[in-house]
Write a protein that holds these residues in place. Structure first.
Motif, PDB file in Angstrom:
ATOM      1  N   LEU A  15       0.824  -1.217   0.000  1.00 57.19           N
ATOM      2  CA  LEU A  15       0.000   0.000   0.000  1.00 57.19           C
ATOM      3  C   LEU A  15       0.852   1.258   0.000  1.00 57.19           C
ATOM      4  O   LEU A  15       0.401   2.338  -0.331  1.00 57.19           O
ATOM      5  CB  LEU A  15      -0.921   0.018   1.232  1.00 57.19           C
ATOM      6  N   GLY A  18       7.134   4.211   3.413  1.00 55.87           N
ATOM      7  CA  GLY A  18       7.493   5.514   3.970  1.00 55.87           C
ATOM      8  C   GLY A  18       8.869   5.451   4.596  1.00 55.87           C
ATOM      9  O   GLY A  18       9.632   4.503   4.383  1.00 55.87           O
ATOM     10  N   GLY A  19       9.168   6.491   5.395  1.00 59.02           N
ATOM     11  CA  GLY A  19      10.485   6.590   6.007  1.00 59.02           C
ATOM     12  C   GLY A  19      10.743   5.509   7.032  1.00 59.02           C
ATOM     13  O   GLY A  19      11.901   5.249   7.399  1.00 59.02           O
ATOM     14  N   THR A  23       3.902  -0.638   4.116  1.00 58.87           N
ATOM     15  CA  THR A  23       2.540  -0.973   4.539  1.00 58.87           C
ATOM     16  C   THR A  23       1.944  -1.908   3.484  1.00 58.87           C
ATOM     17  O   THR A  23       2.056  -1.635   2.292  1.00 58.87           O
ATOM     18  CB  THR A  23       1.694   0.311   4.673  1.00 58.87           C
ATOM     19  N   LYS A  40       1.626  -3.013   8.944  1.00 54.56           N
ATOM     20  CA  LYS A  40       2.652  -1.974   8.879  1.00 54.56           C
ATOM     21  C   LYS A  40       3.944  -2.567   9.407  1.00 54.56           C
ATOM     22  O   LYS A  40       4.003  -3.027  10.541  1.00 54.56           O
ATOM     23  CB  LYS A  40       2.210  -0.789   9.728  1.00 54.56           C
ATOM     24  N   GLU A  94      -6.995  -3.364  11.358  1.00 52.67           N
ATOM     25  CA  GLU A  94      -8.232  -3.455  10.587  1.00 52.67           C
ATOM     26  C   GLU A  94      -8.046  -2.710   9.258  1.00 52.67           C
ATOM     27  O   GLU A  94      -7.464  -1.628   9.232  1.00 52.67           O
ATOM     28  CB  GLU A  94      -9.342  -2.771  11.405  1.00 52.67           C
ATOM     29  N   ILE A  96      -9.492  -0.480   6.503  1.00 54.71           N
ATOM     30  CA  ILE A  96     -10.620   0.448   6.344  1.00 54.71           C
ATOM     31  C   ILE A  96     -10.859   0.647   4.857  1.00 54.71           C
ATOM     32  O   ILE A  96     -10.003   1.190   4.154  1.00 54.71           O
ATOM     33  CB  ILE A  96     -10.309   1.823   6.994  1.00 54.71           C
ATOM     34  N   ASP A 154      -2.642   5.880  11.130  1.00 54.56           N
ATOM     35  CA  ASP A 154      -1.206   6.197  11.149  1.00 54.56           C
ATOM     36  C   ASP A 154      -0.772   7.111  12.298  1.00 54.56           C
ATOM     37  O   ASP A 154      -0.210   8.185  12.063  1.00 54.56           O
ATOM     38  CB  ASP A 154      -0.834   6.819   9.788  1.00 54.56           C
ATOM     39  N   LYS A 159       5.807   5.199  15.517  1.00 54.67           N
ATOM     40  CA  LYS A 159       6.939   5.429  14.609  1.00 54.67           C
ATOM     41  C   LYS A 159       8.072   6.132  15.352  1.00 54.67           C
ATOM     42  O   LYS A 159       9.246   5.876  15.109  1.00 54.67           O
ATOM     43  CB  LYS A 159       6.490   6.280  13.415  1.00 54.67           C
TER      44      LYS A 159
HETATM   45  N1  LIG Z   1      -5.900   0.753   8.292  1.00 61.45           N
HETATM   46  C1  LIG Z   1      -5.849   1.103   7.012  1.00 61.45           C
HETATM   47  N2  LIG Z   1      -6.862   0.812   6.185  1.00 61.45           N
HETATM   48  C2  LIG Z   1      -6.801   1.132   4.857  1.00 61.45           C
HETATM   49  N3  LIG Z   1      -5.751   1.716   4.288  1.00 61.45           N
HETATM   50  C3  LIG Z   1      -4.713   2.023   5.071  1.00 61.45           C
HETATM   51  C4  LIG Z   1      -4.692   1.735   6.470  1.00 61.45           C
HETATM   52  N4  LIG Z   1      -3.514   2.153   6.982  1.00 61.45           N
HETATM   53  C5  LIG Z   1      -2.815   2.678   5.950  1.00 61.45           C
HETATM   54  N5  LIG Z   1      -3.535   2.603   4.812  1.00 61.45           N
HETATM   55  C6  LIG Z   1      -3.130   3.077   3.483  1.00 61.45           C
HETATM   56  O1  LIG Z   1      -1.846   2.576   3.200  1.00 61.45           O
HETATM   57  C7  LIG Z   1      -1.040   3.520   2.534  1.00 61.45           C
HETATM   58  C8  LIG Z   1       0.283   3.707   3.275  1.00 61.45           C
HETATM   59  O2  LIG Z   1      -0.032   4.119   4.560  1.00 61.45           O
HETATM   60  P1  LIG Z   1       0.842   4.559   5.781  1.00 61.45           P
HETATM   61  O3  LIG Z   1       0.421   5.919   6.152  1.00 61.45           O
HETATM   62  O4  LIG Z   1       0.684   3.550   6.830  1.00 61.45           O
HETATM   63  O5  LIG Z   1       2.315   4.497   5.344  1.00 61.45           O
HETATM   64  P2  LIG Z   1       3.200   5.508   4.534  1.00 61.45           P
HETATM   65  O6  LIG Z   1       2.476   6.794   4.310  1.00 61.45           O
HETATM   66  O7  LIG Z   1       3.638   4.778   3.326  1.00 61.45           O
HETATM   67  O8  LIG Z   1       4.421   5.728   5.459  1.00 61.45           O
HETATM   68  P3  LIG Z   1       4.646   6.565   6.765  1.00 61.45           P
HETATM   69  O9  LIG Z   1       4.456   5.590   7.854  1.00 61.45           O
HETATM   70  O10 LIG Z   1       6.049   7.053   6.646  1.00 61.45           O
HETATM   71  O11 LIG Z   1       3.619   7.673   6.799  1.00 61.45           O
HETATM   72  C9  LIG Z   1      -1.870   4.789   2.453  1.00 61.45           C
HETATM   73  O12 LIG Z   1      -2.444   4.908   1.173  1.00 61.45           O
HETATM   74  C10 LIG Z   1      -2.955   4.601   3.460  1.00 61.45           C
HETATM   75  O13 LIG Z   1      -4.163   5.229   3.062  1.00 61.45           O
END
Ligand SMILES: Nc1ncnc2c1ncn2[C@@H]1O[C@H](COP(=O)(O)OP(=O)(O)OP(=O)(O)O)[C@@H](O)[C@H]1O
Length: 498
Positions: A15, A18-19, A23, A40, A94, A96, A154, A159
């Motif tokens: 998905l 990130g840093g 995910t 994650k 979960e 979403i 998030d 983190k």
């Molecule tokens: N519980 C969730 N349900 C649905 N989608 C999710 C969920 N958690 C994260 N996502 C989706 O996964 C993608 C990556 O999310 P996340 O914010 O966890 O990581 P990131 O932005 O890649 O890294 P960072 O942790 O550095 O912010 C996003 O598009 C977010 O909408």
């Protein structure tokens, strides 16, 4: 890409990365439904002077907080599991289903207002647990398909635990500042995050949903630093505008200190009864059925609202006005005394921040002045070299003109090409006659009209032919002796019958 995690979660897709890690969307193979989950994977940033076991302890502590938040608030994903595998840490949450505010782009102001109201309720609960989200932004709010409620994902603290380092004093701090440029207020970038930092980020998130613009895309006032977003959405309801303006103030002291106050301002400024927005905590995920939505008690200072009735009620019953005014006054006096220290503390922090802003301003001005001087010096140099170039150009043009004039002059000089046409016939006694229309004909000193006239002959007169040649135009001329005048010179070929 790995196919399964912990031999239990089959990865469907990545998905995002990130840093802090990656995910994934995955399927839980150990659940009968093989439900979809979000995993994650987090990697520690530093582990030079700190053990993985220590990071694990911090991670577990934060994961427990997430578990509690997710269990009690339907607008935060449930945490199903957390674990460490090798040097990486995992959260299983979960999934979403829905679209993030970032994906949705511009949203109608009325819907923005409900989203804001709903998220303020979520934040009242989160802050009530002494947790600050730290990374509220359009990407971290998903509008759930099933009920259209905004879900906050998030959380930053877990983190932060990945960046733990040990100071020489022995205490542990995080080496990373969680948050996203444009959405974090000044105090957060200096590591002093407070509840209102989340409210600041939330207001900018809603401004994004109203305008479609990220904070860094909006112009800002060079003196106050405030963003100019209002011009993008001129017909915004006044209450929403006022609340967003206050919550997005750079100066911490001018913002809403709590989600409760911001929520009240949002609803009170409509001049109506307190809202009957269902509180997420009371729409709980637990099994208790028939739970009525809550009405917030207007003067309640508690962050968790009380459940009363399903019907909207006037903010203050008229007959109780006087008593209530006395009670509120007494409460404010009591709060004023006990809150004195807190206010002084806040003032000191604000003062320190203002000094910091002033210093940053001075530094920026000095830097700009230095850049300006450099620019002026470069401009002078550029003008100097341009002047030299023009002068050289002028010299070149002058030289060219001289050369051209010399060429013209040279070309105007008659050139003699003497060619003997028929040497055998040019012996003594070769005679011809002057021909052409009646009248005098010029005899010149050379073969060409550029040569001066040295004598004249008349049609029909006889001439002795001495030589022949061509002028610049390639025309034939004869060198003649004109016996009538005793002149020797040149006549054009067409005037000589020979
Ligand atoms: N519980 C969730 N349900 C649905 N989608 C999710 C969920 N958690 C994260 N996502 C989706 O996964 C993608 C990556 O999310 P996340 O914010 O966890 O990581 P990131 O932005 O890649 O890294 P960072 O942790 O550095 O912010 C996003 O598009 C977010 O909408």
């Amino acid at each position: 890409m790995e196919e399964a995690i912990a031999s239990r979660y089959k990865i469907i897709k990545n998905l995002g990365s990130g840093g802090f890690g990656d995910t994934f969307l995955a399927q839980d193979l150990q659940m009968p439904s093989a439900r979809q989950v979000v995993i994650k994977k987090l990697k520690p940033v530093h582990h030079n002077n700190i053990s993985l076991e220590f990071i694990e302890t911090l991670f577990e502590k934060e994961a427990k907080v997430l578990e509690e938040l997710g269990q009690n608030c339907p607008q935060i994903p449930t945490l199903y599991a957390y674990f460490r595998e090798n040097e990486e840490f995992y959260l299983v949450q979960e999934y979403i289903e829905g679209k993030s505010l970032a994906e949705l782009g511009v949203i109608h102001p009325n819907q923005c207002e409900s989203i804001l109201s709903s998220l303020l309720n979520t934040l009242k609960y989160v802050h009530g647990k002494n947790i600050i989200h730290r990374d509220i932004k359009p990407e971290n709010i998903i509008l759930r398909d099933s009920d259209k409620l905004p879900v906050l994902i998030d959380f930053g603290a877990v983190k932060e635990s990945m960046g733990a380092v040990q100071l020489s004093s022995g205490s542990t701090v995080s080496s990373v500042i969680i948050g996203t440029r444009g959405f974090i207020p000044p105090e957060q970038s200096t590591g002093r995050t407070v509840f209102s930092s989340d409210l600041y980020a939330l207001s900018l998130t809603i401004i994004y949903s109203l305008t479609g613009k990220y904070p860094i895309e909006l112009p800002n006032n060079n003196i106050t630093g405030e963003l100019d977003w209002q011009s993008y959405i001129p017909n915004l309801p006044l209450n929403l505008k006022t609340v967003l303006e206050k919550a997005s103030k750079i100066d911490l002291a001018q913002r809403y200190p709590t989600a409760q106050e911001m929520y009240e301002a949002l609803h009170l400024s409509q001049g109506q009864t307190m809202a009957v927005t269902p509180n997420p905590i009371d729409l709980q995920k637990s099994s208790t059925p028939n739970l009525a939505p809550t009405v917030l008690i207007p003067n309640s200072m508690a962050s968790v609202p009380q459940q009363v009735s399903q019907v909207s009620q006037p903010l203050v019953a008229p007959q109780k006005n006087n008593l209530l005014v006395i009670l509120i006054t007494a409460l404010l006096v009591a709060l004023g005394v006990s809150g004195g220290f807190f206010v002084v503390q806040q003032m000191k922090e604000t003062q320190a921040r203002l000094e910091e802003i002033e210093k940053e301003k001075e530094e920026t001005e000095a830097r700009l002045a230095e850049e300006q001087t450099k620019r002026e010096e470069e401009e002078l140099k550029r003008q100097e070299s341009e002047k030299m170039r023009l002068e050289a150009e002028k010299e070149r043009a002058k030289a060219e003109e001289l050369r051209r004039q010399a060429e013209i002059k040279a070309q105007s000089q008659p050139q003699i090409r003497t060619v003997v046409v028929n040497p055998s016939s040019l012996t003594d006694g070769s005679y011809g006659t002057i021909t052409g229309s009646t009248g005098s004909k010029n005899i010149r000193s050379g073969p060409g009209t550029g040569y001066p006239v040295v004598g004249e002959g008349y049609t029909g007169e006889s001439i002795e032919i001495l030589d022949s040649g061509y002028d610049n135009g390639g025309y034939l001329w004869y060198k003649v002796y004109h016996p009538s005048s005793g002149v020797t010179g040149w006549m054009a070929g067409q005037l000589v019958n020979y």
